[in-house]
Motif scaffolding. Structure first.
Motif, PDB file in Angstrom:
ATOM      1  N   ALA A  66       0.820  -1.222   0.000  1.00 40.95           N
ATOM      2  CA  ALA A  66       0.000   0.000   0.000  1.00 40.95           C
ATOM      3  C   ALA A  66       0.846   1.260   0.000  1.00 40.95           C
ATOM      4  CB  ALA A  66      -0.920  -0.006   1.222  1.00 40.95           C
ATOM      5  N   LEU A  67       1.948   1.232   0.711  1.00 42.47           N
ATOM      6  CA  LEU A  67       2.804   2.408   0.817  1.00 42.47           C
ATOM      7  C   LEU A  67       3.306   2.863  -0.551  1.00 42.47           C
ATOM      8  CD1 LEU A  67       4.218   4.405   2.700  1.00 42.47           C
ATOM      9  CD2 LEU A  67       6.057   2.735   2.976  1.00 42.47           C
ATOM     10  N   MET A 120      -8.179  10.893   3.399  1.00 41.57           N
ATOM     11  CA  MET A 120      -9.296  10.106   3.903  1.00 41.57           C
ATOM     12  C   MET A 120      -9.190   8.652   3.440  1.00 41.57           C
ATOM     13  SD  MET A 120     -12.099  10.640   5.700  1.00 41.57           S
ATOM     14  CE  MET A 120     -12.454  12.382   5.446  1.00 41.57           C
ATOM     15  N   TRP A 121      -8.864   8.478   2.165  1.00 40.75           N
ATOM     16  CA  TRP A 121      -8.752   7.124   1.609  1.00 40.75           C
ATOM     17  C   TRP A 121      -7.643   6.341   2.305  1.00 40.75           C
ATOM     18  CZ3 TRP A 121      -5.861   5.423  -3.304  1.00 40.75           C
ATOM     19  CH2 TRP A 121      -6.248   4.122  -3.664  1.00 40.75           C
ATOM     20  N   CYS A 122      -6.500   6.972   2.482  1.00 43.56           N
ATOM     21  CA  CYS A 122      -5.379   6.325   3.175  1.00 43.56           C
ATOM     22  C   CYS A 122      -5.783   5.869   4.580  1.00 43.56           C
ATOM     23  CB  CYS A 122      -4.203   7.295   3.312  1.00 43.56           C
ATOM     24  SG  CYS A 122      -3.179   7.419   1.866  1.00 43.56           S
ATOM     25  N   ALA A 123      -6.425   6.776   5.315  1.00 44.38           N
ATOM     26  CA  ALA A 123      -6.764   6.502   6.707  1.00 44.38           C
ATOM     27  C   ALA A 123      -7.698   5.313   6.853  1.00 44.38           C
ATOM     28  CB  ALA A 123      -7.397   7.736   7.335  1.00 44.38           C
ATOM     29  N   SER A 146       2.206   3.076   7.647  1.00 50.95           N
ATOM     30  CA  SER A 146       2.059   3.156   6.191  1.00 50.95           C
ATOM     31  C   SER A 146       1.082   4.245   5.784  1.00 50.95           C
ATOM     32  CB  SER A 146       1.603   1.803   5.631  1.00 50.95           C
ATOM     33  OG  SER A 146       2.642   0.855   5.713  1.00 50.95           O
ATOM     34  N   VAL A 147       0.059   4.485   6.610  1.00 47.88           N
ATOM     35  CA  VAL A 147      -0.884   5.577   6.340  1.00 47.88           C
ATOM     36  C   VAL A 147      -0.139   6.904   6.317  1.00 47.88           C
ATOM     37  CG1 VAL A 147      -2.806   6.915   7.293  1.00 47.88           C
ATOM     38  CG2 VAL A 147      -2.916   4.426   7.294  1.00 47.88           C
ATOM     39  N   VAL A 148       0.644   7.151   7.356  1.00 47.41           N
ATOM     40  CA  VAL A 148       1.393   8.406   7.456  1.00 47.41           C
ATOM     41  C   VAL A 148       2.459   8.489   6.363  1.00 47.41           C
ATOM     42  CG1 VAL A 148       2.893   9.798   8.933  1.00 47.41           C
ATOM     43  CG2 VAL A 148       0.947   8.593   9.929  1.00 47.41           C
ATOM     44  N   GLY A 149       3.109   7.372   6.079  1.00 45.01           N
ATOM     45  CA  GLY A 149       4.138   7.354   5.043  1.00 45.01           C
ATOM     46  C   GLY A 149       3.586   7.688   3.666  1.00 45.01           C
TER      47      GLY A 149
END
Length: 321
Positions: free
Chosen positions: A162-163, A182-185, A193-196
């Motif tokens: 995902a990253l 929003m999609w990442c979260a 990985s969300v933050v990355g």
């Protein structure tokens, strides 16, 4: 004189001292801005599978502490009012996606005949916040080491993909910063990985993604309590993510205390370095033995569940934006 060589099936067998030197040098390289979070993860994957992780026994604890400290540090770069706005916008998405993910995960687990506890851990990890959710739910359902390890393996593998994939898709679809955050979260499992991924996309995406993801992480508590009822466990303890409170405190300080705001750029820079190092360590922990231990059916469950939630969330976000 006997050489202390690496007995595990890595591609390159070297003595322990050289292995440690290589690892520390790459870790040191991750302290510099030239290494982005995705590249750090890739470096970790390469060294973890070529020569091995010489400090593997410390990896889980180190990544957990580093991630929490880094997330709190990122809070110093965020504004309370913007965070509240993002949190409100993601609230309905959060509830709907958590219920849908856990329900679909249970059905897929039964379809693929994945062990019930492993299936539930994969579903909860996908629905809430990856490894943190699994760590919180595992003692509640009294899963054994193998069941927990398989679930973590599935989540970490998909996190790594995902990253790299999410920013590419986001740019291809020309998603706005807010929509991508929003999609990442919602669709990426682990906070790291969300933050990355969000940080690679942009500052606004990072703020939205971090806020919504941490608000989502609070759902560990009610989901764990419901899990205890379903699995008929009255003694299971729930691990509450207390560091989220420190993240909120950091945002408040940045918003309302000007002396803190002066130091914000430095604190955020340090936090981003911490995140990069965290992803390097996570990648280094994903060696071939971890990948082999996962098994095909749990991986299929995780992949199909992840694709379903990612596509469903993306369609919903693009429809309502």
């Amino acid at each position: 004189m006997k050489t202390n060589s690496i007995s595990k099936p890595y591609f390159i067998r070297i003595n322990t001292t050289l292995q440690q030197v290589i690892f520390v040098l790459l870790l040191f390289l991750c302290l510099f801005p030239v290494i982005s979070p995705p590249i750090a993860l890739l470096l970790g994957l390469v060294v973890g599978n070529l020569s091995g992780h010489p400090f593997l026994h410390l990896n889980h604890k180190a990544t957990n502490i580093l991630l929490q400290v880094s997330v709190v540090g990122l809070g110093f770069g965020m504004n309370v009012h913007s965070a509240v706005s993002a949190g409100k916008e993601g609230f309905l998405f959060t509830i709907g996606s958590i219920i849908a993910t856990i329900t679909l995960g249970s059905l897929l687990g039964k379809w693929f005949k994945v062990q019930k506890k492993t299936s539930h851990l994969i579903s909860c990890g996908t629905a809430i916040c990856g490894g943190s959710a699994i760590a919180a739910i595992a003692p509640v359902i009294k899963s054994n080491e193998k069941e927990t390890s398989v679930a973590l393996g599935v989540i970490f593998i998909l996190n790594s993909i995902a990253l790299f994939v999410f920013p590419i898709i986001g740019h291809w679809l020309q998603l706005s910063q807010t929509d991508f955050g929003m999609w990442c979260a919602i669709a990426i499992h682990d906070t790291s990985s969300v933050v990355g991924a969000a940080s690679k996309y942009g500052t606004e995406a990072l703020q939205v993604a971090t806020t919504v993801k941490l608000a989502r992480a609070l759902w560990i508590v009610p989901v764990a309590l419901i899990t205890a009822v379903v699995f008929k466990n009255k003694t299971g303890k729930v691990k509450i993510p207390y560091f989220i409170g420190l993240f909120i405190l950091a945002m408040i300080c940045n918003t309302y205390f000007s002396p803190v705001a002066i130091a914000t750029p430095y604190l955020v820079s340090i936090a981003k370095i911490g995140l990069t190092v965290t992803l390097f360590l996570i990648g280094a922990g994903l060696n071939s033995s971890v990948l082999k231990s996962v098994g095909l059916l749990p991986l299929l469950q995780g992949v199909l569940l992840w694709i379903s939630i990612a596509v469903g969330t993306l369609v919903a976000i693009m429809s309502f934006s």
